[in-house]
Design an enzyme around this catalytic site. Structure first.
Site, PDB file in Angstrom:
ATOM      1  N   ASP A  85      41.470  49.283  38.035  1.00  0.00           N
ATOM      2  CA  ASP A  85      41.308  48.150  37.133  1.00  0.00           C
ATOM      3  C   ASP A  85      39.961  47.508  37.403  1.00  0.00           C
ATOM      4  O   ASP A  85      39.125  48.077  38.110  1.00  0.00           O
ATOM      5  CB  ASP A  85      42.470  47.162  37.252  1.00  0.00           C
ATOM      6  CG  ASP A  85      42.544  46.471  38.615  1.00  0.00           C
ATOM      7  OD1 ASP A  85      41.600  46.600  39.420  1.00  0.00           O
ATOM      8  OD2 ASP A  85      43.547  45.772  38.855  1.00  0.00           O
TER       9      ASP A  85
ATOM     10  N   ARG B 129      49.802  36.671  34.390  1.00  0.00           N
ATOM     11  CA  ARG B 129      48.502  36.399  35.003  1.00  0.00           C
ATOM     12  C   ARG B 129      47.462  36.156  33.906  1.00  0.00           C
ATOM     13  O   ARG B 129      47.048  37.073  33.207  1.00  0.00           O
ATOM     14  CB  ARG B 129      48.048  37.559  35.901  1.00  0.00           C
ATOM     15  CG  ARG B 129      46.674  37.312  36.505  1.00  0.00           C
ATOM     16  CD  ARG B 129      46.377  38.180  37.726  1.00  0.00           C
ATOM     17  NE  ARG B 129      46.206  39.586  37.409  1.00  0.00           N
ATOM     18  CZ  ARG B 129      45.732  40.503  38.276  1.00  0.00           C
ATOM     19  NH1 ARG B 129      45.394  40.117  39.497  1.00  0.00           N
ATOM     20  NH2 ARG B 129      45.629  41.761  37.923  1.00  0.00           N
TER      21      ARG B 129
END
Length: 525
Positions: A441, A157
């Site tokens: 996150d 990613r």
């Protein structure tokens, strides 16, 4: 091409002249289009703030009604029943590949703090992992890849379109973080993956329109041409984690159809995007505190069911959301309660037709696998479940006001506490942080700060205390939460000073920061 970051040990193996020429070629060809699309985001936001509404696009109706399919599943991506996510540091690389998961999302985005050292070393770790030369020691323990085990398929990613890599400049301008991450991995690892019978695969974050997917598709086509790799070798799964993208799922699949590997329900960023896109619209789009918003809320059910329907209609995988629980080594009761919630979440997803789902910790891999095994058996996926019973309307996707739940002082304090702890860790170089038995996150930090901004600007009264959420109340809670954190071992006064100033900027300023990572990254060396 100018590199201003330090050349640390072995960085010359990644930042080779040939690799940097490849980065520069993609930046020169696609950088201007990227900036135009970011400007289009701002124009769309202005329309929404002025009273506009999201809807399925009339100009792409023919695409939604036409008969077409994406490319068939690529080698190593046929079975995705359990995927583990995490940053690209050495320990996570080894643990994720050894975890028994089918796929590892190797994250340069929300789970990675974009220090220069983290970004370049991450590419070294991926290349070394493919060469099976990665290992390290810490605390007397050695970490290495299991020699005879089938390793998880790597899916990288890159950073979102909105982020720059400030340590790399082409013709005097910063390189797109997306192109930098993509290009270095593709240059060094595409042929390594092909030689292993797999391929260069990606997760694409934060997109807001099918035109942004079209840009990615053009990048893929050009990159394959430049390195002599067959068209369609790249495969990409798109995270549907912005509110506008939920109205363009089929169009996004269509734009990437030769390179598509499906869609993912990126639910935490999706909640953040709901707040961000309609932050000026009063209580119509007001969410309760984040821990009260479950996947059974009507607008979230509409989103996930539409995602499965859109994917399977086109032969694409539908991948479920994150199980963020971090098992405790000391509290069996906490584990039992949390694991039951994880099991229920994965049972709902597998029953809805998802082909797999995410976990944040290796200990959750067996739970997720067991649930999906129960539905899939020996089949690799359930693409044959077309979910033709699903017919989601725009009104159902927009039904945020029907979400049950309250806004309490406990919820407000949790948002402050999580955001401060996360931002301090992020500024210190950690992007995935275990806080109160949850893996936090950048997405969850974004929800925390944006909710507070929204509550302040809507004169919200707390359900448990009757107090109104004001800047002054939040300032007071920040001081109180900091006092508790400061008494804990390992408190870093400098990092928490930076985190506090940044949090006040993105949660309390009258102007809403588009992403907290933008001002945070500006403060990084």
């Amino acid at each position: 091409m100018e590199i201003t970051g330090p050349m640390l040990d072995r960085f010359d193996e990644i930042l080779t002249p040939e690799a940097l020429d490849f980065v520069a070629a993609l930046q020169r060809e696609f950088g201007a289009r990227r900036l135009e699309l970011l400007e289009a985001r701002q124009a769309r936001q202005a329309e929404l703030s002025a009273g506009g509404m999201l809807d399925f696009l009339p100009e792409t109706k023919e695409i939604r009604e036409a008969d077409w399919q994406v490319a068939p599943p690529a080698p190593g991506l046929e079975d995705r029943r359990v995927e583990i996510t995490g940053p690209v540091d050495k320990k996570m690389t080894i643990n994720a590949l050894n975890s028994g998961a089918k796929v590892w999302l190797a994250d340069f985005e929300d789970a990675n703090s974009p220090l220069w050292e983290n970004c370049v070393a991450g590419h070294l770790n991926l290349r070394d992992a493919l060469d099976r030369t990665i290992d390290f020691e810490t605390g007397g323990k050695t970490y290495a890849l299991r020699p005879d085990a089938e390793l998880a398929t790597i899916v990288v990613r890159p950073r979102g379109w909105h982020l720059d890599e400030k340590h790399a400049r082409v013709d005097g301008q910063p390189v797109s973080g997306s192109l930098f991450d993509f290009a270095l991995y593709f240059f060094h690892c595409a042929k390594r993956q092909i030689d292993k019978g797999k391929g260069p695969y990606f997760y694409l974050p934060k997109m807001e329109s099918h035109l942004e997917a079209r840009l990615w598709n053009d990048v893929f086509t050009r990159a394959q041409e430049l390195l002599g790799i067959p068209h369609g070798t790249i495969r990409a799964t798109v995270l549907i984690e912005t509110y506008p993208a939920a109205f363009e799922m089929e169009e996004i699949l269509y734009e990437l159809r030769d390179h598509s590997a499906g869609l993912n329900a990126g639910r935490w960023d999706y909640l953040f995007s709901v707040i961000k896109k309609f932050r000026t619209r009063g209580r119509e789009f007001l969410l309760p505190e984040r821990n009260a918003v479950t996947m059974t809320a009507p607008f979230m059910r509409a989103y996930t069911e539409l995602l499965v329907r859109s994917c399977h209609k086109r032969g694409a995988h539908a991948i479920g959301g994150m199980a963020a629980f971090i098992p405790s080594r000391r509290d069996a009761e906490v584990n039992a309660v949390a694991l039951e919630k994880v099991r229920a979440d994965k049972t709902r997803e597998s029953g809805d037709g998802f082909d797999g789902s995410w976990v944040a910790h290796p200990d959750l891999v067996p739970v997720c696998r067991e649930v999906f095994d129960g539905v899939l058996g020996s089949r690799p996926n359930q693409l044959d479940r077309l979910r033709e019973d699903v017919n989601v309307t725009a009104a159902e996707l927009l039904a945020v006001s029907e979400t049950p739940g309250e806004i309490t002082e406990t919820g407000l304090r949790n948002n402050v506490d999580v955001a401060l702890r996360y931002l301090a860790a992020w500024m210190g170089g950690l992007g995935a942080v275990a806080i109160h038995n949850l893996m936090e996150d950048a997405a969850t930090a974004e929800i925390s700060r944006s909710q507070i901004w929204q509550w302040i600007h809507n004169d919200i009264t707390l359900a448990d205390t009757g107090a109104q959420v004001t800047k002054e109340l939040v300032e007071q809670i920040i001081s109180e939460e900091l006092a508790g954190i400061a008494a804990e071992p390992g408190y870093d006064e400098k990092l928490y000073g930076q985190a506090t100033a940044l949090f006040k900027q993105v949660a309390l300023d009258d102007d809403f920061a588009e992403f907290l990572t933008l001002p945070a990254y500006a403060q990084m060396p």
